[in-house]
Write a protein that holds these residues in place. Structure first.
Motif, PDB file in Angstrom:
ATOM      1  N   ASP A 297     -30.811  29.347  23.918  1.00  0.00           N
ATOM      2  CA  ASP A 297     -32.362  29.112  23.764  1.00  0.00           C
ATOM      3  C   ASP A 297     -32.996  30.518  23.275  1.00  0.00           C
ATOM      4  N   ALA A 298     -32.212  31.680  24.051  1.00  0.00           N
ATOM      5  CA  ALA A 298     -32.785  32.980  23.699  1.00  0.00           C
ATOM      6  C   ALA A 298     -32.349  33.338  22.218  1.00  0.00           C
ATOM      7  N   GLU A 299     -31.124  33.089  21.802  1.00  0.00           N
ATOM      8  CA  GLU A 299     -30.759  33.392  20.564  1.00  0.00           C
ATOM      9  C   GLU A 299     -31.557  32.734  19.455  1.00  0.00           C
ATOM     10  N   ALA A 300     -31.890  31.321  19.998  1.00  0.00           N
ATOM     11  CA  ALA A 300     -32.892  30.565  18.950  1.00  0.00           C
ATOM     12  C   ALA A 300     -34.189  31.446  18.493  1.00  0.00           C
ATOM     13  N   ARG A 301     -34.597  32.090  19.736  1.00  0.00           N
ATOM     14  CA  ARG A 301     -36.086  32.986  19.368  1.00  0.00           C
ATOM     15  C   ARG A 301     -35.908  33.981  18.995  1.00  0.00           C
ATOM     16  N   ARG A 302     -34.586  34.802  18.719  1.00  0.00           N
ATOM     17  CA  ARG A 302     -34.462  35.988  18.296  1.00  0.00           C
ATOM     18  C   ARG A 302     -34.441  35.930  16.861  1.00  0.00           C
ATOM     19  N   GLN A 303     -35.141  37.000  16.325  1.00  0.00           N
ATOM     20  CA  GLN A 303     -35.297  37.041  14.929  1.00  0.00           C
ATOM     21  C   GLN A 303     -34.039  37.796  14.266  1.00  0.00           C
ATOM     22  N   LEU A 360     -31.814  22.605  18.103  1.00  0.00           N
ATOM     23  CA  LEU A 360     -31.924  24.183  18.367  1.00  0.00           C
ATOM     24  C   LEU A 360     -31.520  24.959  17.209  1.00  0.00           C
ATOM     25  N   ASP A 363     -34.175  24.693  14.531  1.00  0.00           N
ATOM     26  CA  ASP A 363     -35.290  25.620  14.721  1.00  0.00           C
ATOM     27  C   ASP A 363     -34.794  27.272  14.607  1.00  0.00           C
ATOM     28  N   MET A 364     -33.495  27.328  14.911  1.00  0.00           N
ATOM     29  CA  MET A 364     -33.239  28.659  14.601  1.00  0.00           C
ATOM     30  C   MET A 364     -33.032  29.077  13.196  1.00  0.00           C
ATOM     31  N   ARG A 367     -36.852  29.477  11.967  1.00  0.00           N
ATOM     32  CA  ARG A 367     -37.582  30.488  12.505  1.00  0.00           C
ATOM     33  C   ARG A 367     -37.800  31.595  11.642  1.00  0.00           C
ATOM     34  N   ASP A 368     -36.705  32.004  10.678  1.00  0.00           N
ATOM     35  CA  ASP A 368     -36.949  32.937   9.724  1.00  0.00           C
ATOM     36  C   ASP A 368     -36.342  32.531   8.287  1.00  0.00           C
TER      37      ASP A 368
END
Length: 477
Positions: A297-303, A360, A363-364, A367-368
């Motif tokens: 989850d943390a890596e999925a939020r990371r830019q 996940l 979404d990863m 995200r960008d």
């Protein structure tokens, strides 16, 4: 009988981390008796190895040092110079392997046959060097380590109810030595040894690094005193021989410094290598536990810029395994294979968790707008798959499995291909398709193989090296 170490084994080069333009490395050595290895001559000066573990007739040593991550470089040991490609900033090549062994009789196989694909990978590196070597699971086949001790001889069919503390101590010593014997034999093979001294490795474990089906076996086995002793011995050996470390001393790339799970991440320019741990917290119901999901989850939020290579030791995308599971429940003589299917993301037991990881990854990527490629092994076949993530994004899955494990019958590959034809869409809005390799007619190829990943001017390509068919045409990712 334990393997006799009569000459040094190593250096075995392992990547600890990448930061500030430098690769932090560990060089592992297995030495006869208490004989210390010579210092490693690194660019910053000589580094004396330290002893990590002692065994019957041998000691394992480690030297930690750094090399540039933006250019090729060298280090010296014992009068020999080792060239390391090392440049992670621009064009680079990665190799991906899995399944380095077999369940039965692996220690007795003739070396040139067993390591034929390692020899081919070594020759490939000599022509065009690899920057990193990714190992996707089953680096060692430890299924036979339980043999030869009364507490574990019948594992996992039967385990004693209440073994004495003295008997358990004897079992721990037995397992520890048997794991050492297998790792020493693997790293002593000349084909792998030559590569391992020149190409930094990154490793992720799977069930055979512990025992066949670990985590998919009944809790009465894995939570027994014998099961706990087996896992502890496997984990200590995994940390020592595949990561060059011991508990309490994990390199910075590990997400949990305490080692509750052993997932890790490497961030290099334009490339994230992400390897969740799918064994430490595994149960018959869950592939990953709280620690593993927290990391993901943390890596999925990371830019992240560039590309994520997600190492999933069991394939993330696959055919409709639930059909096979239903058949096996109905046919008593097939029920012994239930654990093999329960190991897969596609198992009906893991349906909700499979959807969670696919969302996940989606979404990863969204995200960008960066690309995600899943790298998998485990099935002793070569194949690939695609999942449409929407918005012009795709998840590519590349499966390379069987660097040393001999291929299963071609009929099994055809059967899986037929299952894949039925389709499997756990997220209906994101269809999954199993595709043939470039230049191949069938979806699954029953040949030993490894994968080569090339980045040229920011664009990635992949090609499989197949034992009989040779190199496939390149696949653009």
């Amino acid at each position: 009988m334990s393997i006799q170490i009569t000459r040094p084994i190593g250096p075995i080069l392992l990547l600890d981390d990448v930061a500030l333009g430098r690769m932090s490395l560990s060089a592992l050595f297995i030495m006869p008796g208490d004989q210390p290895p010579a210092p490693v001559a690194a660019p910053s000066g000589p580094v004396a190895p330290v002893a990590l573990a002692r065994y019957d007739g041998a000691t394992v040593w480690r030297a930690r040092f750094a090399l540039p991550a933006d250019r090729a470089s060298t280090y010296d040991w014992d009068g020999q110079r080792f060239e390391v490609a090392g440049d992670l900033t621009g064009d680079l090549r990665l190799a991906y392997v899995s399944c380095n062994g077999e369940e039965v009789g692996d220690m007795d196989r003739e070396g040139s046959e067993r390591n034929a694909m390692w020899a081919r990978l070594r020759d490939n590196h000599r022509r065009t060097p690899f920057a990193l070597l990714l190992h996707g699971g089953d680096q060692v086949y430890a299924d036979e380590v339980t043999e030869g001790h009364p507490l574990s001889d019948d594992w996992p069919d039967r385990v004693p109810d209440s073994p004495s503390p003295q008997a358990l101590d004897g079992l721990r010593a037995h397992l520890r030595q048997r794991f050492f014997d297998r790792y020493a034999a693997l790293y002593g093979a000349p084909e792998l040894a030559w590569l391992a001294a020149r190409v930094p490795s990154l490793m992720q474990w799977d069930d055979h690094d512990i025992c066949d089906g670990w985590g998919s076996l009944p809790r009465s086995r894995t939570e027994s005193a014998v099961g706990k002793a087996l896992f502890a011995a496997a984990r200590d050996s995994f940390l020592l021989f595949q990561h060059g470390t011991v508990a309490g001393d994990l390199p910075a790339r590990f997400a949990d410094p305490q080692g509750g799970h052993l997932g890790w991440v490497i961030n290099a320019p334009g490339l994230r290598l992400l390897a969740p741990d799918m064994r430490s917290e595994r149960t018959r119901r869950d592939i990953m536990g709280p620690g593993g999901w927290q990391m993901m989850d943390a890596e999925a939020r990371r830019q992240t810029q560039g590309r994520t290579m997600l190492m999933s030791s069991v394939p993330l995308l696959g055919p409709r395994m639930s059909i096979l599971e239903s058949l096996m429940v109905a046919i008593p003589r097939m029920q012994k294979y239930e654990d093999d299917l329960r190991d897969q993301w596609q198992s009906r037991t893991h349906r909700d968790e499979w959807r969670r990881i696919l969302r996940l990854v989606r979404d990863m990527a969204r995200r960008d707008g960066h690309d995600v490629t899943a790298l998998s092994g485990e099935i002793h076949l070569a194949t690939r798959a695609e999942m449409n993530l929407g918005g012009g994004l795709h998840l590519h899955q590349l499966v390379a499995s069987g660097i040393a494990h001999r291929a299963p019958p071609k009929g099994w590959a055809r059967f899986l291909g037929a299952l894949a034809w039925l389709g499997e869409d756990p997220l209906p809005e994101h269809p999954i398709r199993i595709r043939p390799l470039p230049g191949q007619r069938h979806r699954y190829i029953a040949q030993r193989n490894f994968l080569v990943l090339d980045r040229r001017k920011g664009a990635w390509q992949a090609a499989w090296d197949l034992e009989d068919s040779g190199r496939t045409p390149a696949l653009s990712l």
